[in-house]
Design a protein around this motif. Structure first.
Motif, PDB file in Angstrom:
ATOM      1  N   TRP A  92       0.838  -1.202   0.000  1.00 29.87           N
ATOM      2  CA  TRP A  92       0.000   0.000   0.000  1.00 29.87           C
ATOM      3  C   TRP A  92       0.875   1.256   0.000  1.00 29.87           C
ATOM      4  O   TRP A  92       0.563   2.236  -0.659  1.00 29.87           O
ATOM      5  N   GLY A 131      -2.885  -7.717   2.098  1.00 28.79           N
ATOM      6  CA  GLY A 131      -3.618  -6.493   2.420  1.00 28.79           C
ATOM      7  C   GLY A 131      -3.378  -5.997   3.828  1.00 28.79           C
ATOM      8  O   GLY A 131      -4.127  -5.161   4.328  1.00 28.79           O
ATOM      9  N   GLU A 182      -2.824  -2.094   4.333  1.00 30.51           N
ATOM     10  CA  GLU A 182      -3.953  -1.345   3.780  1.00 30.51           C
ATOM     11  C   GLU A 182      -5.221  -1.564   4.603  1.00 30.51           C
ATOM     12  O   GLU A 182      -5.961  -0.633   4.898  1.00 30.51           O
ATOM     13  N   ARG A 183      -5.434  -2.820   5.009  1.00 25.83           N
ATOM     14  CA  ARG A 183      -6.631  -3.146   5.771  1.00 25.83           C
ATOM     15  C   ARG A 183      -6.595  -2.466   7.140  1.00 25.83           C
ATOM     16  O   ARG A 183      -7.581  -1.905   7.596  1.00 25.83           O
TER      17      ARG A 183
END
Lengths: 778, 245
Positions: A453, A771, A774-775
């Motif tokens: 990210w 992820g 980002e998550r």
């Protein structure tokens, strides 16, 4: 001279400016008189912790800094090491922690700008940036974060992460220096005081080396780049509001520095052309302490005096007083020392790039820095005060006395809590959550999972050098025009340093060196950024001293010269000192790179997977204990520097690409560190989506351990490799030759990460890992 | 054309441009010879073609390309374009060509509102252009990096319809097997447009960076057919009479 400064009923000015009574006495003894206000402000910024390293110098002197290939060691703007073919690699690491806590976007952006100028100052083109970042938790306790973290705290930290990353992206991309690596860690100690470190690497022909020196009388001091404003003026603002102009006091409020990458890009290109044409005899960037620092250091380094006219400095604000002009930290400025005969050429080059260049000073006999102000003089003299010896200086001090500064041996004391922490062994935690859950939790942890990210917002490819980019154990950059490549890794292990700063810091060096070795590179230099708490706390000075000794010990064992560093103190959050956080960057050299070094993961089925090195029950300070119990205690893993050295040599042999076949003996190699063997193996599977079939409970080496220890122990000096079956014998022979244990774990293939004790879906693991950051930021 | 080393290409440098050295390197890989030309030069008649390299011309202040379009070098580029010589804008260069009216449409902020540096797959939609003449129709170019904040191609409906009808869309973002649906559109570009040309095909703009995909060691060679097409086109246009302003 203006009147003495301690008049009036307020606290004496030197105290307001952050100088102690003893420091004032020292200044009086240097000058043989009381300093005036301007002089006092110049001393206050130059003798600040940030500029003078007054608390840390005595310790930093213990770091080994010599090696035959070191061209410029600590003390200059950046370290320079010879890499062959007449080229030098230039490296430095810096912090911009406090500005980023106040204004994350500009704080991070100006940190990038500052370090680029440090590299440029040596005469090199900056070719790569990397950003090791530390923040408070971005997940509340209820969302899987550490115990006690509220959603409000997590939200504030998420805001800081996003601001810092977009500041780096915005400035780094536009200034045209790729950001090729970075790493993240999160813990409550950094809430409210994030650590924003930035590393920069440059490459230059060694015959272009320029130093920050003004050695020739009659040379001029040229200020290049931006205009000068009140940006970043700290203590000096006290002066400005202390009675010069009360009505304007609010307008003089110090502001956070603002970066202009477009200006910096033009300054870079103009300076590189100045170096190319050989028209500067010395150069210094303007960073902390602005003109005061740049003029006094170049003069002191040259053993000369300098006369500076503040009226010649282009300003962006009205009514700035000389002390402010000398202290301003406005960005994107350089001070070039240019001989009279080269002035015209230098000006023309700057003009072509749209860079403003003003003559603001002159190198003069003696050793004093004299500041004059010709603003109220006749027109034919105005702005030319450096030419006239008749103007009475508004400030005049020995240049070297500013840049040398005091040196303190602050009291040290081992923290009272540390023994209790070390006795709080992770054995008391039991086996923890089910092993599959534990592995998935660790893969999804933002400190361990993918940081894509962030780095997909960074241009990490510019200059076409990036052979191995972000997300790898170490970055690899080819050096165009040669067969060589540079490799580097930035690492920090704050949890371990909190438990044992000496051993933790030594581990940090060992891990960075190991990462570099996985690319086939030989580590050749190290720079460190020492992020610590309040030096007035004896515990913090003890931590700093221990960490320095740990780094020194590891560097000696691994033949690594420390060629530069930075110290950031007073990192506190909610009245508590941060964990000691030394961040190191290790630079390695690959002599002949004909193909990319092996990847971290396996990209085909049927490869044999081996663990190199030994696994012990070492969960003290581990990610497993922290993630599941917010537990930080026990002894951290042992460090065998000889084993690290042997493993490093083995990895170099294995990862080296053969010039003819363009391949290496091994198919993949990945360092085994945070999260232990299980996380390392999962990451190897995730990279290309190829699973693993292994039964770790059958592996003799791991048999004596509890399953959670076998999987998550963070024993050092380990790596995971995969090989084609025809290369297994050669691998085992090489490992044997290096005295490194090589243990067969299993074979690649399938869509499971099957480790015997635990068996998870590769797809689910990939989702969790990919992820992670980002998550957590949503 | 130069005596040796392939056609001579002007690589345009505005203050703030940063991919110029990469383009020169890549042209060399593709058999051409790039020469840096500063934005204050207006006579480009000695060049067989020109590339506007990526970066942040004039800091992208105001908006990308908005200031660069007033540079003297735009006159020289216009002459080259009118003479049929290849003029290609990569990334920021594409933005400049749109701002300067060489190409229709505009580039706005990415749909996700972040900068994106990532590999993209491209599908060749037309081979009659200075950048795709050596490609095959429908060819998939894998892992060509994109690197931009403002790469979201947009135009009014009539313009979009017109460039589609006239075959001016030369490259679209796609999946590994050529699927050009929204799923593979990294930045929200209309019709997944990654690159377009003028009607004659000699003026091309694209957001992806072919110069970053020239060598195996840096991860992809998919940019080669694009820049090799460009060099071939420059070679063929060598000596083409410069048009009247």
């Amino acid at each position: 001279m203006t009147e003495s400064v301690s008049s009036g009923g307020e606290r004496p000015l030197h105290l307001q400016l952050g100088l102690t009574d003893a420091e004032l006495e020292e200044i009086v003894s240097i000058l043989g008189r009381e300093p005036n206000e301007i002089e006092l402000s110049m001393y206050s910024i130059m003798w600040s912790e940030h500029c003078s390293y007054k608390s840390s110098r005595i310790h930093l002197a213990r770091l080994p800094s010599e090696a035959p290939w070191v061209v410029v060691g600590p003390g200059e703007n950046a370290g320079v090491v010879e890499i062959g073919d007449g080229l030098g690699a230039v490296l430095r690491i810096e912090s911009h922690n406090h500005p980023s806590a106040v204004e994350p976007f500009q704080g991070a952006a100006t940190g990038v700008g500052g370090i680029i100028r440090d590299i440029l100052t040596m005469g090199a083109r900056p070719i790569a940036l990397a950003d090791p970042l530390r923040f408070g938790p971005i997940q509340a306790e209820t969302a899987g974060g550490p115990q006690g973290v509220t959603e409000a705290e997590a939200a504030r930290n998420r805001y800081l992460v996003k601001g810092v990353v977009s500041g780096i992206s915005s400035y780094g991309n536009a200034v045209g220096v790729p950001t090729v690596a970075g790493e993240f860690d999160f813990a409550p100690c950094w809430s409210g005081n994030p650590l924003v470190n930035v590393f920069c690497l440059g490459v230059m022909p060694l015959d272009h080396l320029v130093l920050a020196v003004a050695a020739n009388e009659g040379d001029y001091a040229l200020l290049l780049g931006s205009t000068t404003g009140r940006d970043g003026i700290g203590g000096v603002s006290v002066l400005a509001s202390a009675g010069f102009d009360d009505a304007a006091a609010s307008a003089k409020r110090p502001s956070v520095q603002v970066g202009d990458p477009f200006e910096e890009k033009r300054v870079i290109e103009a300076c590189l052309e100045l170096f190319e044409e050989g028209v500067v005899s010395g150069i210094q960037d303007l960073g902390g302490a602005g003109l005061t620092c740049a003029t006094s250091e170049t003069a002191a380094n040259g053993g000369k005096g300098m006369r500076v006219d503040v009226a010649a400095v282009g300003r962006r604000e009205e009514g700035m007083v000389p002390a402010e002009i000398m202290a301003s930290e406005s960005q994107e400025r350089m001070l070039a020392i240019v001989a009279e005969k080269n002035l015209e050429r230098a000006s023309a080059i700057c003009k072509r790039w749209g860079v403003t260049a003003s003559i603001i000073g002159k190198v003069v006999p003696g050793d004093n820095l004299a500041v004059v102000d010709s603003s109220n003089e006749a027109e034919d003299v105005r702005g030319l005060g450096f030419e006239s010896s008749e103007l009475v200086p508004v400030a005049e001090v020995p240049a070297a006395s500013l840049s040398e500064g005091p040196k303190y041996e602050r009291p040290m004391g081992k923290p009272a809590s540390i023994e209790a922490m070390r006795q709080d062994s992770p054995d008391s935690l039991g086996a923890g959550p089910p092993l599959a859950d534990a592995l998935m939790n660790l893969l999804a942890d933002p400190s361990i999972g993918s940081a894509e990210w962030a780095w997909r917002q960074y241009d990490h490819q510019l200059f076409l050098n990036t052979v191995a980019g972000p997300g790898r154990d170490a970055t690899v950059l080819r050096v165009k025009g040669t067969k060589r490549a540079l490799s580097f890794s930035c690492d920090g292990k704050a949890r371990w340093c909190e438990l044992d700063p000496r051993l933790g810091a030594a581990h940090t060096v060992a891990e960075a060196a190991r990462n570099v070795a996985t690319t086939g590179a030989r580590p050749i230099a190290l720079v460190d950024c020492m992020n610590f708490g309040n030096p007035e706390h004896p515990e913090v000075m003890w931590q700093l001293s221990e960490a320095v000794d740990g780094i020194a010990e590891a560097c000696r064992a691994l033949d690594l010269p420390v060629v530069g560093g930075n110290v950031s103190l007073y990192n506190e959050s909610g009245g508590r000192d941060i964990w000691p956080t030394p961040i190191v960057a290790v630079l390695g050299l690959i002599d002949g790179l004909t193909a990319p070094p092996p990847p971290m993961g396996w990209n085909e089925s049927g490869l044999s997977v081996y663990l190199l090195g030994q696994t012990r029950a070492e969960l003290g300070g581990s990610a497993w204990a922290w993630r599941h119990f917010t537990h930080l205690g026990g002894e951290i893993p042992m460090l065998d520097l000889d084993a690290e050295r042997r493993l490093g040599e083995l990895l170099r042999t294995l990862a080296e690409t053969d010039a003819d076949t363009r391949s290496s003996l091994i198919s993949s190699v990945h360092d085994c560190s945070e999260g232990g063997l299980a996380v390392a193996l999962a990451e190897c599977c995730i990279e290309f989506g190829v699973g693993l079939a292994a039964d770790l409970s059958e592996v003799g080496e791991l048999e004596s351990l509890e399953p959670h220890e076998a999987l998550f122990s963070e024993s050092a000096a380990r790596a995971v490799v995969s090989v084609q079956s025809e290369n297994e014998a050669a691998l085992l022979a090489a490992a044997h030759h290096s005295g490194v244990t090589a243990t067969y774990l299993g074979s690649t293939g399938g869509n499971r990460i099957a480790l015997g004790m635990v068996d998870i879906s590769l797809d689910e693991a990939t989702d969790a890992w990919a992820g992670a950051l980002e998550r957590a930021l949503r | 054309m130069s005596e040796q080393g392939g056609p001579l290409v002007a690589v345009i440098v505005f203050p703030g441009t940063n991919c110029e050295l990469d383009v020169v390197w890549a042209l060399d890989c593709a058999g051409g010879r790039g020469e840096l030309v500063f934005h204050d030069v207006s006579d480009l008649s000695r060049y067989d073609g020109a590339i506007l390299a990526g970066g942040f011309a004039h800091g992208d202040y105001l908006r990308p390309g908005a200031i660069a379009r007033f540079s003297p070098v735009m006159d020289g580029l216009r002459e080259l374009a009118q003479a049929g010589r290849p003029v290609v804008g990569i990334c920021n260069g594409f933005q400049v060509l749109c701002e300067a009216g060489f190409l229709p449409g505009a580039l706005q902020k990415n749909a996700g509102l972040t900068f994106i540096c990532a590999p993209a797959n491209l599908k060749v939609e037309r081979t009659a252009s200075a950048l795709t003449s050596l490609c095959t129709q429908g060819q998939i170019l894998e892992n060509v990096p994109i690197n931009h904040f403002e790469g979201n191609y947009t135009a009014d409906e009539a313009t979009l319809r017109s460039i589609e009808e006239r075959g001016q869309v030369i490259l679209r973002y796609c999946g590994p097997s050529g699927d050009t649906s929204e799923e593979w559109n990294p930045n929200g570009s209309a019709n997944s447009i990654a690159g377009i040309c003028n009607e004659a095909g000699n003026v091309v703009g694209l957001m992806p960076h072919p110069e970053r995909a020239m060598e195996e060691i840096t991860g992809s060679t998919s940019g080669r057919p694009l820049l090799e097409s460009f060099v071939e086109s420059a070679r063929q246009s060598h000596g083409a009479a410069l048009g009247v302003k």
